[in-house]
Scaffold this motif. Structure first.
Motif, mmCIF file in Angstrom:
data_model
loop_
_atom_site.group_PDB
_atom_site.id
_atom_site.type_symbol
_atom_site.label_atom_id
_atom_site.label_comp_id
_atom_site.label_asym_id
_atom_site.label_seq_id
_atom_site.Cartn_x
_atom_site.Cartn_y
_atom_site.Cartn_z
ATOM 1 N N SER A 1 0.756 -1.236 -0.417
ATOM 2 C CA SER A 1 0.360 0.054 -0.337
ATOM 3 C C SER A 1 0.666 1.495 -0.093
ATOM 4 N N ASP A 2 0.312 2.242 -0.515
ATOM 5 C CA ASP A 2 0.895 3.168 -0.551
ATOM 6 C C ASP A 2 1.029 4.492 0.817
ATOM 7 N N ASN A 3 0.392 4.424 2.040
ATOM 8 C CA ASN A 3 0.943 4.329 3.430
ATOM 9 C C ASN A 3 -0.056 2.856 3.581
ATOM 10 N N GLU A 4 -0.564 3.294 4.847
ATOM 11 C CA GLU A 4 -0.850 1.564 5.667
ATOM 12 C C GLU A 4 -2.388 1.811 5.720
ATOM 13 N N LYS A 5 -2.753 3.263 5.421
ATOM 14 C CA LYS A 5 -4.107 3.160 5.095
ATOM 15 C C LYS A 5 -4.926 3.679 3.352
ATOM 16 N N LEU A 6 -3.596 3.453 3.088
ATOM 17 C CA LEU A 6 -4.567 3.437 1.214
ATOM 18 C C LEU A 6 -3.735 2.281 1.070
ATOM 19 N N THR A 7 -4.766 0.822 -0.301
ATOM 20 C CA THR A 7 -3.883 1.320 -1.520
ATOM 21 C C THR A 7 -4.263 1.457 -2.666
ATOM 22 N N VAL A 8 -3.600 1.586 -3.456
ATOM 23 C CA VAL A 8 -3.943 1.644 -4.762
ATOM 24 C C VAL A 8 -3.454 0.840 -5.964
ATOM 25 N N ILE A 9 -4.584 1.008 -6.663
ATOM 26 C CA ILE A 9 -4.701 0.259 -8.216
ATOM 27 C C ILE A 9 -4.687 1.051 -8.803
ATOM 28 N N ALA A 10 -3.399 1.130 -10.036
ATOM 29 C CA ALA A 10 -3.404 2.271 -11.420
ATOM 30 C C ALA A 10 -3.226 1.375 -12.621
ATOM 31 N N GLY A 11 -3.870 2.176 -13.900
ATOM 32 C CA GLY A 11 -3.519 1.419 -15.228
ATOM 33 C C GLY A 11 -4.968 1.923 -15.994
ATOM 34 N N PRO A 12 -4.260 1.971 -17.249
ATOM 35 C CA PRO A 12 -5.923 1.792 -18.250
ATOM 36 C C PRO A 12 -6.821 0.324 -18.504
ATOM 37 N N CYS A 13 -7.345 1.495 -18.560
ATOM 38 C CA CYS A 13 -9.261 0.819 -18.782
ATOM 39 C C CYS A 13 -8.617 -0.250 -19.596
ATOM 40 N N SER A 14 -8.041 -0.750 -20.766
ATOM 41 C CA SER A 14 -8.423 -1.553 -21.359
ATOM 42 C C SER A 14 -6.559 -0.971 -22.004
ATOM 43 N N ALA A 15 -6.184 -2.929 -22.079
ATOM 44 C CA ALA A 15 -4.589 -2.925 -22.665
ATOM 45 C C ALA A 15 -4.466 -2.963 -24.122
ATOM 46 N N GLU A 16 -4.491 -1.755 -24.040
ATOM 47 C CA GLU A 16 -4.795 -1.504 -25.927
ATOM 48 C C GLU A 16 -3.205 -2.201 -26.806
ATOM 49 N N THR A 17 -2.387 -2.138 -26.164
ATOM 50 C CA THR A 17 -0.840 -2.076 -27.246
ATOM 51 C C THR A 17 0.666 -2.104 -26.028
ATOM 52 N N GLY B 1 5.836 5.747 -8.040
ATOM 53 C CA GLY B 1 5.622 5.553 -6.929
ATOM 54 C C GLY B 1 4.398 4.078 -6.746
ATOM 55 N N CYS B 2 4.080 4.097 -8.168
ATOM 56 C CA CYS B 2 2.056 2.789 -7.583
ATOM 57 C C CYS B 2 2.717 2.053 -7.855
ATOM 58 N N HIS B 3 1.995 0.814 -6.999
ATOM 59 C CA HIS B 3 2.718 -0.358 -6.602
ATOM 60 C C HIS B 3 1.959 -1.415 -7.342
ATOM 61 N N ILE B 4 0.524 -1.913 -7.460
ATOM 62 C CA ILE B 4 -0.622 -2.067 -7.877
ATOM 63 C C ILE B 4 -0.655 -2.124 -9.673
ATOM 64 N N PHE B 5 -0.836 -2.742 -10.898
ATOM 65 C CA PHE B 5 -1.741 -2.014 -11.973
ATOM 66 C C PHE B 5 -2.389 -2.885 -12.486
ATOM 67 N N ARG B 6 -3.366 -2.140 -12.950
ATOM 68 C CA ARG B 6 -4.543 -2.357 -13.569
ATOM 69 C C ARG B 6 -4.536 -2.291 -14.981
ATOM 70 N N ALA B 7 -4.782 -3.819 -15.947
ATOM 71 C CA ALA B 7 -5.139 -3.087 -17.178
ATOM 72 C C ALA B 7 -6.835 -4.711 -18.195
ATOM 73 N N GLY B 8 -7.788 -4.283 -18.314
ATOM 74 C CA GLY B 8 -7.856 -4.971 -18.716
ATOM 75 C C GLY B 8 -8.024 -5.686 -20.085
ATOM 76 N N VAL B 9 -8.171 -6.572 -20.310
ATOM 77 C CA VAL B 9 -7.852 -7.597 -21.827
ATOM 78 C C VAL B 9 -8.841 -8.387 -22.348
ATOM 79 N N TRP B 10 -9.748 -8.592 -21.133
ATOM 80 C CA TRP B 10 -11.385 -9.173 -21.952
ATOM 81 C C TRP B 10 -12.339 -8.102 -21.230
ATOM 82 N N LYS B 11 -12.671 -6.877 -22.409
ATOM 83 C CA LYS B 11 -13.915 -5.908 -21.974
ATOM 84 C C LYS B 11 -14.900 -6.561 -22.422
ATOM 85 N N PRO B 12 -15.946 -6.048 -21.115
ATOM 86 C CA PRO B 12 -17.359 -6.294 -21.449
ATOM 87 C C PRO B 12 -17.848 -4.467 -21.824
#
Ligand code: PEP
Ligand code: MN
Length: 262
Positions: free
Chosen positions: A12-28, A43-54
């Motif tokens: 987590s970024d600090n003991e009170k907050l976990t941040v996940i960041a990244g694009p809506c979709s993995a495009e290229t 300083g982000c620790h967790i990456f998000r990206a959708g590979v199957w997009k509803p």
């Protein structure tokens, strides 16, 4: 029953907050790696990206599927960030595990469907991976809890909820109405369950990300999942709500995180 949980144990970024960041979709591959590099630099620790997009309607970009999973693996190898993606079927779960995705999330259209949730849960039997479950598109707390119970009954104990707002005909301000009373009631019902806020899908536009993040912090949420793109205006999905890693860093830096929720 409600839930038998273990701590998520995510960086987590600090003991009170976990941040996940990244694009809506993995495009290229380039877009994924460039966005991840910029996020890691901030300083982000967790990456998000959708590979199957509803997608709501046919004809939109539906994701690169399995072809994008090696890009996420590269993100992990090159930046050290953990990776996460959306799964909607047992086949998605199997492929995500095959490419060492660290965290799975279930989307709002899927958590509204008990058959789909049960099939995903069955495919997770004996697997120890954190699973984040978005609220169903409709404001039904029991359906949301039921979706998490199915995953939990399969033996998954590291579970969190993601509040991403609820579909409504009224889109004057929000893309999906926050209806904060629902996650607040979830917290009252299952106090040990971590709750993330997804301001990107609630707001639907960039200007709302900062105030929604602060509202989530004021309500004592445990994490944020935010759509970030190296070139948001050119995003292939959800362009209006994505922000650059720079802006994310700025927004997070201004957040006031209190000891107790207000
Ligand atoms: C997403 O996270 O990009 C997504 C499709 O979200 P939701 O399931 O909340 O609509
Ligand atoms: Mn999106």
């Amino acid at each position: 029953m409600e839930l038998d949980l273990l701590p998520l144990n995510l960086p987590s970024d600090n003991e009170k907050l976990t941040v996940i960041a990244g694009p809506c979709s993995a495009e290229t591959e380039e877009q994924v790696i460039e966005t991840a590099r910029q996020l890691a630099y901030k300083g982000c620790h967790i990456f998000r990206a959708g590979v199957w997009k509803p997608r709501t309607k046919p004809g939109g970009f539906e994701g690169n599927g399995e072809a994008a999973l090696p890009w996420l693996k590269r993100v992990k190898e090159e930046t050290g960030m953990l990776t996460s993606t959306e799964v909607a079927t047992p086949e998605h779960v199997e492929l995500a595990l095959k490419y060492d995705i660290d965290i799975l999330w279930v989307g709002a259209r899927t958590s509204a469907n008990p058959f789909a949730m049960q099939a995903i849960a069955d495919s997770l039997q004996g697997v120890d991976i954190p699973v984040l479950v978005k609220n169903p598109v409709n404001p039904d707390l029991e359906l949301w809890i039921g979706a998490m119970e199915r995953i939990n009954q399969a033996g998954v104990k590291r579970i969190a909820a993601i509040h991403r707002g609820f579909s409504s005909y009224d889109k004057k301000i929000y893309r999906n109405l926050p209806m904060w009373q629902i996650p607040i009631e979830l917290r009252r019902r299952i106090p040990e369950l971590p709750i993330f806020c997804d301001p990107s899908h609630i707001g639907g536009r960039r200007e709302l990300i900062a105030p929604l993040c602060q509202q989530a912090m004021d309500l004592g949420f445990d994490g944020l999942i935010i759509e970030c793109h190296c070139d948001p205006d050119k995003a292939w999905s959800d362009a209006k709500q994505q922000i650059t890693p720079d802006i994310l860093d700025y927004i997070l830096g201004l957040l006031v995180i209190r000891d107790q929720s207000v």
